[in-house]
Design an enzyme around this catalytic site. Structure first.
Site, PDB file in Angstrom:
ATOM      1  N   VAL A 148      19.027  56.522  23.827  1.00 12.93           N
ATOM      2  CA  VAL A 148      18.038  55.704  24.509  1.00 12.93           C
ATOM      3  C   VAL A 148      18.442  55.352  25.946  1.00 12.93           C
ATOM      4  O   VAL A 148      17.593  54.909  26.729  1.00 12.93           O
ATOM      5  CB  VAL A 148      17.773  54.417  23.693  1.00 12.93           C
ATOM      6  CG1 VAL A 148      18.910  53.403  23.855  1.00 12.93           C
ATOM      7  CG2 VAL A 148      16.429  53.803  24.041  1.00 12.93           C
ATOM      8  N   TYR A 149      19.702  55.540  26.330  1.00  8.77           N
ATOM      9  CA  TYR A 149      20.128  55.220  27.690  1.00  8.77           C
ATOM     10  C   TYR A 149      19.445  56.166  28.675  1.00  8.77           C
ATOM     11  O   TYR A 149      19.672  57.385  28.673  1.00  8.77           O
ATOM     12  CB  TYR A 149      21.648  55.339  27.841  1.00  8.77           C
ATOM     13  CG  TYR A 149      22.440  54.355  27.008  1.00  8.77           C
ATOM     14  CD1 TYR A 149      21.874  53.172  26.527  1.00  8.77           C
ATOM     15  CD2 TYR A 149      23.769  54.607  26.694  1.00  8.77           C
ATOM     16  CE1 TYR A 149      22.600  52.276  25.763  1.00  8.77           C
ATOM     17  CE2 TYR A 149      24.513  53.707  25.928  1.00  8.77           C
ATOM     18  CZ  TYR A 149      23.914  52.545  25.468  1.00  8.77           C
ATOM     19  OH  TYR A 149      24.655  51.670  24.711  1.00  8.77           O
TER      20      TYR A 149
END
Length: 334
Positions: free
Chosen positions: A52-53
């Protein structure tokens, strides 16, 4: 660099973990490659990222850096799954569908055929833990994942997972990644004792409290422009940036000066030396921040210094909320 046993496993990791959250986002790919190379040269052998980064860009930058320097097999590579990765209703969470799908995507982005540590990024009260563990067990048995971990689980949630793994004969979690810093010591109450009892590795995130323990935030002054706490409309961040944090900062700053280290080095070294901590995660955005963090590995504390710190903020206490495991109702539990 000190190397520590990774919980009950047979591998050893550096006493500092390089967090890659900024890479491919606020940190350009080119700068990300340089920071990773410098960290590896300093002896760090543990890299942590998440799908998700920057919606995959962190994994891409990390994978490209390891391809360029040819050191993939020399490091322990960790990533995570849970967060929202698309617009579909099933593009998030800890379901079998999402875990299997995102593992394949992470492998492609990281340009590798295996993940050393695959972590569930947050608890999911809407998914039975046995569904999550069965999916992860399949990934381990297929060779795509070697070890399993969690992030920001409560102690009872982690112990429940151990019980389910034992009952069903599944690979168990070997690591927990909790928030831990001098502004939020709540994991000392139950989580860290649990990890020590069951041989669980811990890799704390936010040991510098998102920058609050770096010295750039001063009582009565506006947060620096461009800092994560500069957005005063962010209610979540505002809960952390409260006046009580300055009581802690004002208390430990003189101790750091007396030791001849920066405030961030002092705070980071304190986390590194707590009982049960394996390897705190640093998250540098720039090379300068990395260089400031590295000397923390050389700092030690006397018993009297630990007692002095405990007088500033007591064991198990919190002035800024970081540890917020999901305690919501679970539809599958009575």
């Amino acid at each position: 660099m000190e190397y520590r046993q990774f919980g009950r496993t047979g591998i050893k990791v550096s006493s500092l973990t390089l967090g890659c959250m900024m890479f491919g986002g606020k940190t350009t790919p080119g700068d990300s490659y340089d920071i990773i190379d410098r960290a590896l040269d300093a002896g760090i052998n543990f890299l942590d990222t998440a799908n998700v980064y920057s919606i995959g860009r962190s994994e891409e930058a990390t994978g490209e850096a390891l391809k360029r320097n040819g050191k993939r097999n020399k490091i322990v590579l960790a990533t995570k799954v849970h967060g929202k990765m698309g617009e579909d209703v099933n593009d998030l969470g800890n379901s079998r569908r999402h875990i299997i799908e995102q593992c394949e995507a992470s492998l492609r982005r990281l340009q590798t055929d295996y993940i050393d540590l695959y972590q569930i990024h947050r608890p999911d009260p809407h998914i039975p833990i046995d569904e999550t563990l069965r999916a992860l067990d399949d990934l381990v048995r297929s060779g795509k994942v070697r070890y399993l971990g969690t992030s920001t689980f409560a102690a009872w949630q982690f112990v429940e997972s151990l019980w389910v793994s034992k009952e069903l004969g599944l690979n168990r979690f070997v690591c927990e990644q909790p928030p831990y810093n001098l502004l939020d010591r709540r994991i000392e109450r139950e989580l860290l004792p649990m990890c020590r009892t069951y041989g669980i590795a811990t890799i704390p995130w936010s040991p510098l409290a998102g920058g609050l323990l770096t010295g750039k935030y001063t009582r009565g002054m506006e947060p620096p422009e461009g800092s994560r706490f500069a957005d005063t409309q962010n209610a979540f961040q505002a809960r952390r940036l409260n006046d009580r944090i300055y009581d802690v900062v004002d208390g430990i700053e003189p101790m750091a000066k007396e030791k001849g280290v920066s405030l961030s080095q002092f705070a980071l070294a304190w986390v590194m030396q707590q009982p049960g901590v394996t390897s705190p995660i640093i998250g540098p955005r720039t090379m300068e921040q990395l260089e400031d963090n590295l000397p923390a590995a050389d700092s030690t504390f006397t018993d009297e210094e630990f007692r002095a710190i405990n007088r500033v903020i007591r064991r198990g206490e919190s002035v800024a909320p970081f540890y917020e495991a999901d305690f919501g109702p679970h539809p599958y539990r009575v």
